[in-house]
Write a protein that holds these residues in place. Structure first.
Motif, short mmCIF file in Angstrom:
data_model
loop_
_atom_site.label_atom_id
_atom_site.label_comp_id
_atom_site.label_asym_id
_atom_site.label_seq_id
_atom_site.Cartn_x
_atom_site.Cartn_y
_atom_site.Cartn_z
N UNK A 67 -32.01 0.59 6.83
CA UNK A 67 -31.56 1.50 5.79
C UNK A 67 -32.15 2.89 6.00
N UNK A 68 -31.40 3.94 5.66
CA UNK A 68 -31.96 5.30 5.74
C UNK A 68 -33.08 5.52 4.73
N UNK A 69 -33.22 4.61 3.77
CA UNK A 69 -34.27 4.72 2.77
C UNK A 69 -35.59 4.09 3.24
N UNK A 70 -35.62 3.63 4.49
CA UNK A 70 -36.85 3.12 5.07
C UNK A 70 -37.06 1.63 4.95
N UNK A 71 -36.08 0.90 4.43
CA UNK A 71 -36.18 -0.55 4.32
C UNK A 71 -35.40 -1.22 5.45
N UNK A 72 -36.00 -2.25 6.03
CA UNK A 72 -35.29 -3.07 7.01
C UNK A 72 -34.73 -4.29 6.28
N UNK A 73 -33.52 -4.69 6.67
CA UNK A 73 -32.85 -5.83 6.03
C UNK A 73 -32.47 -6.84 7.12
N UNK A 74 -33.44 -7.64 7.59
CA UNK A 74 -33.15 -8.62 8.63
C UNK A 74 -32.45 -9.86 8.07
N UNK A 75 -31.54 -10.41 8.83
CA UNK A 75 -30.87 -11.68 8.50
C UNK A 75 -31.12 -12.63 9.67
N UNK A 76 -31.78 -13.76 9.44
CA UNK A 76 -32.19 -14.63 10.55
C UNK A 76 -31.05 -15.50 11.08
N UNK A 77 -31.27 -15.99 12.28
CA UNK A 77 -30.37 -16.99 12.86
C UNK A 77 -30.28 -18.18 11.90
N UNK A 78 -29.08 -18.69 11.72
CA UNK A 78 -28.88 -19.86 10.87
C UNK A 78 -28.70 -19.55 9.41
N UNK A 79 -28.79 -18.27 9.03
CA UNK A 79 -28.60 -17.91 7.62
C UNK A 79 -27.25 -18.40 7.14
N UNK A 80 -27.25 -19.04 5.96
CA UNK A 80 -26.00 -19.55 5.38
C UNK A 80 -25.37 -18.47 4.53
N UNK A 81 -24.09 -18.28 4.68
CA UNK A 81 -23.34 -17.22 4.01
C UNK A 81 -22.16 -17.85 3.29
N UNK A 82 -21.99 -17.50 2.01
CA UNK A 82 -20.88 -18.11 1.26
C UNK A 82 -19.85 -17.11 0.76
N UNK A 83 -20.07 -15.81 1.03
CA UNK A 83 -19.09 -14.81 0.62
C UNK A 83 -19.05 -14.53 -0.86
N UNK A 84 -19.89 -15.21 -1.65
CA UNK A 84 -19.80 -15.10 -3.10
C UNK A 84 -20.47 -13.86 -3.66
N UNK A 85 -21.17 -13.10 -2.82
CA UNK A 85 -21.82 -11.89 -3.32
C UNK A 85 -20.80 -10.85 -3.74
N UNK A 86 -19.59 -10.95 -3.20
CA UNK A 86 -18.48 -10.08 -3.61
C UNK A 86 -17.50 -10.96 -4.38
N UNK A 87 -17.38 -10.79 -5.69
CA UNK A 87 -16.45 -11.64 -6.44
C UNK A 87 -15.08 -11.69 -5.79
N UNK A 88 -14.55 -12.90 -5.69
CA UNK A 88 -13.32 -13.13 -4.92
C UNK A 88 -12.17 -12.23 -5.36
N UNK A 89 -12.09 -11.91 -6.63
CA UNK A 89 -10.95 -11.12 -7.10
C UNK A 89 -10.90 -9.75 -6.43
N UNK A 90 -12.07 -9.25 -5.97
CA UNK A 90 -12.11 -7.94 -5.32
C UNK A 90 -11.79 -8.02 -3.83
N UNK A 91 -11.54 -9.21 -3.31
CA UNK A 91 -11.18 -9.32 -1.91
C UNK A 91 -9.84 -8.64 -1.63
N UNK A 92 -9.04 -8.43 -2.67
CA UNK A 92 -7.80 -7.67 -2.52
C UNK A 92 -8.11 -6.28 -1.99
N UNK A 93 -9.20 -5.71 -2.49
CA UNK A 93 -9.59 -4.36 -2.09
C UNK A 93 -10.34 -4.38 -0.75
N UNK A 94 -11.26 -5.31 -0.61
CA UNK A 94 -12.17 -5.30 0.53
C UNK A 94 -11.69 -6.14 1.70
N UNK A 95 -10.80 -7.08 1.45
CA UNK A 95 -10.48 -8.09 2.44
C UNK A 95 -11.50 -9.22 2.32
N UNK A 96 -11.36 -10.26 3.12
CA UNK A 96 -12.32 -11.35 3.09
C UNK A 96 -13.71 -10.85 3.46
#
Length: 206
Positions: free
Chosen positions: A69-98
């Motif tokens: 991040x330009x704000x000085x924070x690192x955001x690492x995501x490790x190997x094997x991290x499970x992702x469910x897509x739920x952080x973006x409410x599904x109804x907004x996938x119309x705007x963002x895509x999957x």
């Protein structure tokens, strides 16, 4: 630009469709030369490699990635991290895509992981999503509207030792359809950034 739609929205899906159409008319190339010089950080470990689970919706990360991040924070995501897509409410996938598609893909992976891990505040996590989208080439207006959507309607949580303002997220319901459209139109018309978008959302949830 007229900041009022020609009709009142009483259905949230219709509201999202309207905003999607509105954003489709906003070319990324319209950004000012000054805006293109803003530092939105960088990714490491690209291209992100994921493997979809049998359900076709969740996934596992096959190679570690990090968003700086330009704000000085690192955001690492490790190997094997499970992702469910739920952080973006599904109804907004119309705007963002999957959540694992297009320009939003890298930002969505990092955002998804931290919404699941909840090791940093929800405010920092959603703001990171905005900056990571911009880093990935998403235009200012679309990134701000999506940031507003997850800030207002996305997941929230408390983290020990961090900010405690964790009022519940607003509900995705028809009663909120019109205010969503009005705020999105204001973001577009006034070219608002994430700070101003946060204040619009806070007016409904705090």
């Amino acid at each position: 630009m007229n900041t009022k739609p020609t009709t009142t929205f009483n259905d949230f899906e219709d509201a999202v469709d309207f905003v999607d159409g509105l954003l489709a008319k906003q070319p990324d190339a319209s950004e000012s030369a000054l805006e293109t010089l803003v530092d939105f950080g960088k990714f490491e470990g690209m291209p992100a490699q994921i493997e979809l689970d049998d359900d076709g919706r969740s996934a596992r990360l096959l190679r570690a990635i990090t968003y700086y991040s330009p704000k000085g924070l690192d955001w690492p995501v490790p190997v094997g991290a499970w992702l469910d897509g739920a952080s973006i409410p599904r109804i907004f996938w119309t705007i963002i895509g999957g959540p694992f598609e297009g320009k939003y893909r890298n930002a969505s992976i990092v955002h998804d992981h931290y919404c699941i891990a909840q090791t940093r505040s929800w405010r920092d996590t959603h703001l990171m999503f905005h900056d990571a989208m911009r880093c990935s080439g998403v235009g200012k207006t679309q990134a701000t509207v999506m940031y507003y959507a997850v800030y207002r309607f996305g997941p929230r949580w408390g983290v020990a030792g961090l900010e405690s303002l964790t009022s519940a997220a607003d509900e995705i319901r028809d009663a909120n359809a019109d205010s969503f459209v009005q705020d999105a139109m204001r973001i577009v018309a006034e070219e608002l950034g994430p700070e101003a978008a946060s204040k619009l959302a806070d007016a409904h949830t705090i």
